[in-house]
Design a protein around this motif. Structure first.
Motif, mmCIF file in Angstrom:
data_model
loop_
_atom_site.group_PDB
_atom_site.id
_atom_site.type_symbol
_atom_site.label_atom_id
_atom_site.label_comp_id
_atom_site.label_asym_id
_atom_site.label_seq_id
_atom_site.Cartn_x
_atom_site.Cartn_y
_atom_site.Cartn_z
ATOM 1 N N TYR A 284 3.548 4.241 13.262
ATOM 2 C CA TYR A 284 2.593 3.469 12.456
ATOM 3 C C TYR A 284 2.598 2.000 12.897
ATOM 4 O O TYR A 284 1.540 1.386 13.062
ATOM 5 C CB TYR A 284 2.953 3.593 10.975
ATOM 6 C CG TYR A 284 2.131 2.738 10.049
ATOM 7 C CD1 TYR A 284 0.911 3.175 9.568
ATOM 8 C CD2 TYR A 284 2.584 1.487 9.640
ATOM 9 C CE1 TYR A 284 0.147 2.396 8.706
ATOM 10 C CE2 TYR A 284 1.837 0.699 8.791
ATOM 11 C CZ TYR A 284 0.625 1.159 8.323
ATOM 12 O OH TYR A 284 -0.126 0.371 7.473
ATOM 13 N N ILE A 285 3.790 1.438 13.121
ATOM 14 C CA ILE A 285 3.913 0.042 13.568
ATOM 15 C C ILE A 285 3.284 -0.127 14.950
ATOM 16 O O ILE A 285 2.528 -1.070 15.189
ATOM 17 C CB ILE A 285 5.394 -0.399 13.592
ATOM 18 C CG1 ILE A 285 5.966 -0.452 12.171
ATOM 19 C CG2 ILE A 285 5.565 -1.750 14.292
ATOM 20 C CD1 ILE A 285 5.337 -1.481 11.265
ATOM 21 N N ARG A 286 3.590 0.789 15.862
ATOM 22 C CA ARG A 286 3.014 0.694 17.211
ATOM 23 C C ARG A 286 1.489 0.752 17.163
ATOM 24 O O ARG A 286 0.813 0.014 17.875
ATOM 25 C CB ARG A 286 3.563 1.808 18.105
ATOM 26 C CG ARG A 286 5.004 1.581 18.527
ATOM 27 C CD ARG A 286 5.433 2.509 19.649
ATOM 28 N NE ARG A 286 5.187 3.910 19.361
ATOM 29 C CZ ARG A 286 6.071 4.752 18.825
ATOM 30 N NH1 ARG A 286 7.283 4.326 18.529
ATOM 31 N NH2 ARG A 286 5.768 6.002 18.608
ATOM 32 N N GLU A 287 0.938 1.599 16.308
ATOM 33 C CA GLU A 287 -0.522 1.710 16.191
ATOM 34 C C GLU A 287 -1.121 0.471 15.524
ATOM 35 O O GLU A 287 -2.177 -0.012 15.928
ATOM 36 C CB GLU A 287 -0.890 2.970 15.394
ATOM 37 C CG GLU A 287 -2.366 3.214 15.267
ATOM 38 C CD GLU A 287 -3.072 3.480 16.599
ATOM 39 O OE1 GLU A 287 -4.274 3.162 16.686
ATOM 40 O OE2 GLU A 287 -2.432 3.994 17.543
ATOM 41 N N LYS A 288 -0.437 -0.057 14.511
ATOM 42 C CA LYS A 288 -0.936 -1.231 13.785
ATOM 43 C C LYS A 288 -1.082 -2.440 14.715
ATOM 44 O O LYS A 288 -2.023 -3.221 14.576
ATOM 45 C CB LYS A 288 0.009 -1.562 12.627
ATOM 46 C CG LYS A 288 -0.453 -2.695 11.751
ATOM 47 C CD LYS A 288 0.493 -2.823 10.565
ATOM 48 C CE LYS A 288 -0.078 -3.651 9.461
ATOM 49 N NZ LYS A 288 -1.170 -3.062 8.736
ATOM 50 N N GLU B 280 0.838 -1.194 0.000
ATOM 51 C CA GLU B 280 0.000 0.000 0.000
ATOM 52 C C GLU B 280 0.873 1.244 0.000
ATOM 53 O O GLU B 280 2.054 1.184 0.352
ATOM 54 C CB GLU B 280 -0.964 0.017 1.186
ATOM 55 C CG GLU B 280 -0.295 0.102 2.534
ATOM 56 C CD GLU B 280 -1.291 0.130 3.680
ATOM 57 O OE1 GLU B 280 -2.384 0.705 3.539
ATOM 58 O OE2 GLU B 280 -0.972 -0.436 4.728
ATOM 59 N N GLU B 281 0.291 2.362 -0.413
ATOM 60 C CA GLU B 281 0.962 3.650 -0.336
ATOM 61 C C GLU B 281 0.255 4.465 0.734
ATOM 62 O O GLU B 281 -0.973 4.562 0.728
ATOM 63 C CB GLU B 281 0.917 4.366 -1.684
ATOM 64 C CG GLU B 281 1.737 3.670 -2.738
ATOM 65 C CD GLU B 281 1.710 4.390 -4.089
ATOM 66 O OE1 GLU B 281 1.124 5.488 -4.185
ATOM 67 O OE2 GLU B 281 2.277 3.836 -5.038
ATOM 68 N N ILE B 282 1.050 5.024 1.660
ATOM 69 C CA ILE B 282 0.475 5.790 2.762
ATOM 70 C C ILE B 282 1.267 7.068 2.987
ATOM 71 O O ILE B 282 2.432 7.162 2.606
ATOM 72 C CB ILE B 282 0.435 4.967 4.066
ATOM 73 C CG1 ILE B 282 1.840 4.536 4.485
ATOM 74 C CG2 ILE B 282 -0.478 3.764 3.936
ATOM 75 C CD1 ILE B 282 1.909 3.879 5.848
ATOM 76 N N GLU B 283 0.622 8.054 3.599
ATOM 77 C CA GLU B 283 1.287 9.279 4.041
ATOM 78 C C GLU B 283 1.314 9.264 5.557
ATOM 79 O O GLU B 283 0.258 9.221 6.196
ATOM 80 C CB GLU B 283 0.541 10.511 3.548
ATOM 81 C CG GLU B 283 0.752 10.804 2.089
ATOM 82 C CD GLU B 283 0.158 12.142 1.678
ATOM 83 O OE1 GLU B 283 0.074 13.055 2.521
ATOM 84 O OE2 GLU B 283 -0.232 12.255 0.520
#
Length: 75
Positions: A35-39, A25-28
């Protein structure tokens, strides 16, 4: 914010099956580590971060005894 192509790989635990699930995926985002901690929020998780010479950020992750990898390449 930076834009990244993210490749998320989930490695198969079966010894005779070398296939893995791969999602692209492409993300901003501002911070790949956040991002990893939230995922994986709410799960017992450990990870190691590696930054390659080309700037790609790789997280080798273990959660629920399953090895995963997220690679962030800036677009």
């Amino acid at each position: 914010m930076k834009e990244y192509e993210v490749i998320w790989e989930i490695f198969n635990k079966c010894p005779r099956n070398q296939m893995r699930d791969v999602f692209v995926e492409e993300i901003e985002i501002e911070d790949p580590e956040a991002y990893i901690r939230e995922k994986f929020k709410g799960k017992k998780v450990s990870y190691e971060q590696t930054i390659l010479a080309d700037g790609t950020i790789i997280f080798d992750i273990v959660t629920s005894e399953i090895k995963q990898r997220c690679s962030f390449t800036e677009i």
